[in-house]
Design an enzyme around this catalytic site. Sequence first.
Site, PDB file in Angstrom:
ATOM      1  N   ARG A 149       0.875  -1.193   0.000  1.00  4.66           N
ATOM      2  CA  ARG A 149       0.000   0.000   0.000  1.00  4.66           C
ATOM      3  C   ARG A 149       0.897   1.223   0.000  1.00  4.66           C
ATOM      4  NH1 ARG A 149       0.261   4.320   2.305  1.00  4.66           N
ATOM      5  NH2 ARG A 149      -0.511   4.095   4.411  1.00  4.66           N
ATOM      6  N   ASP A 261       4.430   3.925  11.178  1.00  6.42           N
ATOM      7  CA  ASP A 261       4.377   5.343  10.837  1.00  6.42           C
ATOM      8  C   ASP A 261       2.990   5.758  10.358  1.00  6.42           C
ATOM      9  OD1 ASP A 261       5.463   7.863  10.272  1.00  6.42           O
ATOM     10  OD2 ASP A 261       5.812   7.287   8.181  1.00  6.42           O
TER      11      ASP A 261
HETATM   12  N1  LIG Z   1      -0.783  12.677   5.462  1.00  2.00           N
HETATM   13  C1  LIG Z   1      -0.099  11.663   5.941  1.00  2.00           C
HETATM   14  O1  LIG Z   1       0.876  11.835   6.695  1.00  2.00           O
HETATM   15  C2  LIG Z   1      -0.506  10.274   5.613  1.00  2.00           C
HETATM   16  C3  LIG Z   1      -1.374  10.007   4.595  1.00  2.00           C
HETATM   17  N2  LIG Z   1      -1.716   8.714   4.321  1.00  2.00           N
HETATM   18  C4  LIG Z   1      -2.598   8.481   3.195  1.00  2.00           C
HETATM   19  O2  LIG Z   1      -3.804   7.932   3.659  1.00  2.00           O
HETATM   20  C5  LIG Z   1      -4.383   7.171   2.637  1.00  2.00           C
HETATM   21  C6  LIG Z   1      -4.949   5.918   3.256  1.00  2.00           C
HETATM   22  O3  LIG Z   1      -3.962   5.137   3.866  1.00  2.00           O
HETATM   23  P1  LIG Z   1      -4.353   3.735   4.564  1.00  2.00           P
HETATM   24  O4  LIG Z   1      -5.325   3.941   5.642  1.00  2.00           O
HETATM   25  O5  LIG Z   1      -3.123   3.028   4.935  1.00  2.00           O
HETATM   26  O6  LIG Z   1      -4.986   3.017   3.284  1.00  2.00           O
HETATM   27  P2  LIG Z   1      -6.172   2.021   3.053  1.00  2.00           P
HETATM   28  O7  LIG Z   1      -6.205   1.790   1.589  1.00  2.00           O
HETATM   29  O8  LIG Z   1      -6.029   0.876   3.953  1.00  2.00           O
HETATM   30  O9  LIG Z   1      -7.455   2.805   3.520  1.00  2.00           O
HETATM   31  C7  LIG Z   1      -8.291   3.540   2.685  1.00  2.00           C
HETATM   32  C8  LIG Z   1      -9.641   3.609   3.354  1.00  2.00           C
HETATM   33  O10 LIG Z   1     -10.471   4.477   2.601  1.00  2.00           O
HETATM   34  C9  LIG Z   1     -11.618   3.787   2.163  1.00  2.00           C
HETATM   35  N3  LIG Z   1     -11.998   4.264   0.849  1.00  2.00           N
HETATM   36  C10 LIG Z   1     -11.476   3.971  -0.363  1.00  2.00           C
HETATM   37  N4  LIG Z   1     -12.107   4.635  -1.325  1.00  2.00           N
HETATM   38  C11 LIG Z   1     -13.085   5.348  -0.721  1.00  2.00           C
HETATM   39  C12 LIG Z   1     -14.101   6.210  -1.173  1.00  2.00           C
HETATM   40  N5  LIG Z   1     -14.248   6.468  -2.475  1.00  2.00           N
HETATM   41  N6  LIG Z   1     -14.929   6.757  -0.266  1.00  2.00           N
HETATM   42  C13 LIG Z   1     -14.793   6.499   1.027  1.00  2.00           C
HETATM   43  N7  LIG Z   1     -13.840   5.692   1.529  1.00  2.00           N
HETATM   44  C14 LIG Z   1     -12.996   5.122   0.662  1.00  2.00           C
HETATM   45  C15 LIG Z   1     -11.239   2.340   2.139  1.00  2.00           C
HETATM   46  O11 LIG Z   1     -12.399   1.540   2.266  1.00  2.00           O
HETATM   47  P3  LIG Z   1     -12.317  -0.021   1.836  1.00  2.00           P
HETATM   48  O12 LIG Z   1     -11.202  -0.612   2.619  1.00  2.00           O
HETATM   49  O13 LIG Z   1     -13.627  -0.548   2.189  1.00  2.00           O
HETATM   50  O14 LIG Z   1     -12.004   0.007   0.361  1.00  2.00           O
HETATM   51  C16 LIG Z   1     -10.370   2.278   3.387  1.00  2.00           C
HETATM   52  O15 LIG Z   1     -11.172   2.250   4.528  1.00  2.00           O
HETATM   53  C17 LIG Z   1      -3.305   7.005   1.570  1.00  2.00           C
HETATM   54  O16 LIG Z   1      -3.575   7.872   0.493  1.00  2.00           O
HETATM   55  C18 LIG Z   1      -2.043   7.446   2.246  1.00  2.00           C
HETATM   56  O17 LIG Z   1      -1.130   8.031   1.353  1.00  2.00           O
HETATM   57  C19 LIG Z   1      -1.286   7.659   5.072  1.00  2.00           C
HETATM   58  C20 LIG Z   1      -0.400   7.879   6.087  1.00  2.00           C
HETATM   59  C21 LIG Z   1       0.104   9.202   6.388  1.00  2.00           C
HETATM   60  C1  LIG Z   2       2.887   9.954   4.321  1.00  2.69           C
HETATM   61  C2  LIG Z   2       2.689   8.517   4.353  1.00  2.69           C
HETATM   62  O1  LIG Z   2       3.269   7.831   5.166  1.00  2.69           O
HETATM   63  C3  LIG Z   2       1.772   7.909   3.419  1.00  2.69           C
HETATM   64  O2  LIG Z   2       1.115   8.616   2.664  1.00  2.69           O
HETATM   65  O3  LIG Z   2       1.680   6.685   3.441  1.00  2.69           O
HETATM   66 MG   LIG Z   3       3.200   5.790   4.672  1.00  2.00          MG
END
Ligand SMILES: NC(=O)C1=CN([C@@H]2O[C@H](COP(=O)(O)OP(=O)(O)OC[C@H]3O[C@@H](n4cnc5c(N)ncnc54)[C@H](OP(=O)(O)O)[C@@H]3O)[C@@H](O)[C@H]2O)C=CC1
Ligand SMILES: CC(=O)C(=O)O
Ligand SMILES: [Mg+2]
Length: 549
Positions: A149, A261
Amino acid sequence: MESAGTGRREDILTDPMRTKGTAFTAEERREYGLLGLLPHTVTTLEEQVGRCWGEVHRQATDLQRYVYLRSLQDRNEHLFYSVLAADVPTALPLVYTPTVAEGCRRFSALWRRPRGLYLAWPDRAHLPEMLRNRQHDEVDVIVVTDGQRILGIGDQGVGGMGIPVGKLSLYTLIGGIDPARTLPILLDVGTDNADLLDDPYYLGWRHRRIDDEDYHAFVEDFVSAVEDEMPDVLLQWEDFATPHAAPILARYRDRLLTFNDDIQGTAAVALGALQGATDVAGTRLADQQVVMLGAGSAGIGVMEMVRQEMVDEGLAPDEARARCWVVDVRGLLTSDRDDLSDDQRAFAHDPADVADWGVTGLPSLADVVEHLTVGVLLGLSTAQGAFTEDIVRTMAAKVDRPIVFPLSNPTSNAEARPADVDEWTDGRALIATGSPFPPLQRDHGEDVPVAQCNNVYIFPAVGLAVTAARATRVTDAMMRAAARALGDASPALSDSRAPLLPAWAQVRDVADDIALAVARRAVVDGVAPQASDDELRAAIRTTRWAPGY
Ligand SMILES: NC(=O)C1=CN([C@@H]2O[C@H](COP(=O)(O)OP(=O)(O)OC[C@H]3O[C@@H](n4cnc5c(N)ncnc54)[C@H](OP(=O)(O)O)[C@@H]3O)[C@@H](O)[C@H]2O)C=CC1
Ligand SMILES: CC(=O)C(=O)O
Ligand SMILES: [Mg+2]
């Protein structure tokens, strides 16, 4: 001269940690047998930095700038970090999000030189040997991914290695971790990305991902080998898919010096930014309805810290939970759903809570915003544009200062563009994004920077803290301490028009403050040796590596 001299000069000229390139002085060139191997003119580090930035700007695309900087890193680390340090705001989007996403996608095609370790499932019998083959013996920080991911762009297989490499360069730039004491690792357990499996030039193990039983056995073997080889190292899990991320953290957090992280770093930076935002809005988190779009490991991690903060502000655990709303791709998390993990279920609402909304099926984000007075809207969903004009306007009609954080990365995955949110809320929204966006334009000509709410504010400081304090675990309280210290540094606390998070120019000083808070908490929690604040400050100072010849 021939044998001993040749060996010595090649080492020092090509070793990226020791070379000075054209900055070797005339005396050094003679001493090390380098005469004739370099052009005549001796340059200073400052001149080299200027020349490199000139080349960076001359490249046609950001991907080419990324390739140039990565090659420079492989050639001369002191120069690479001097270049980054000379202009952090310009460098960051090139070595990190959003450009690193393209670097990961094109990893095999762009392959130049090895860096870090590639631990592939077919070689699993040799894990200890592969770890022993690392380039530098002494390691303070490992960042490991399995590439499943990557940011919001999904399974990149072996290409995910771009993320540990990029994150570790920020451990050094911001947290001052010696680059020779960092180790990026890619666990190659296959890929389910059909394009990669079909790509004749794909460099990873060309196989579908292994099943969960084999996967967890492999991770366990990896962790055991790390414990044997580098018992004191900080092991950071990065960009694991949600079904693996939280279980791995739960399994190892009490056994190793480790954190995830995406779960914990993201939570800390989001809470830090919320501290400034709620202060400007003149409210407390505990008084808000907080809505998260996305129920992945990042979204749930953030909501868990938000909930704890509400409890610290005086709410009972159930009252806090009642103010937290999580929506995923199907809709609101409700307790009658049978597709939720335990972590997600902790945020599920009783269907009775929303029965009088008159919605058929699961309420959508639009339904939630319509029926509640939402003060805080967070996005970690990967869903580009999911914060629509209707949703944001509906929210903004009910609160003076709507707090809107589209946090998904890279830029193309952001739930909204800040300029749009700003327009739809007549400039009232308090905004932070995961990837960098241009400043907001104001009529009177003054640009307002948009805070980048990204875990890069947290992980380098945590690395600095645990290395300096010789901590053995990363506790939740240490991550909360990081969040508070970052929140305390919010420029918005003293100027309500200022960004919610510190400027990049200050990020290293802020990292020192966060590191002190985290180290102090490690001592209080009994996971680091007793030390006074002065001793911790001194340890942070001496741990910090800085580039220079
Ligand atoms: N700003 C920062 O520092 C960080 C940002 N991120 C970002 O966060 C995002 C998610 O990361 P992570 O939680 O690990 O990823 P996941 O892919 O595990 O989670 C995504 C979540 O969003 C849901 N989802 C997907 N599409 C939609 C939609 N159209 N409408 C509503 N919900 C939706 C998914 O549902 P389902 O599982 O049912 O498909 C899932 O619950 C990534 O883009 C990542 O880059 C992450 C870490 C740090
Ligand atoms: C920033 C980060 O860790 C992510 O988007 O996954
Ligand atoms: Mg990350």
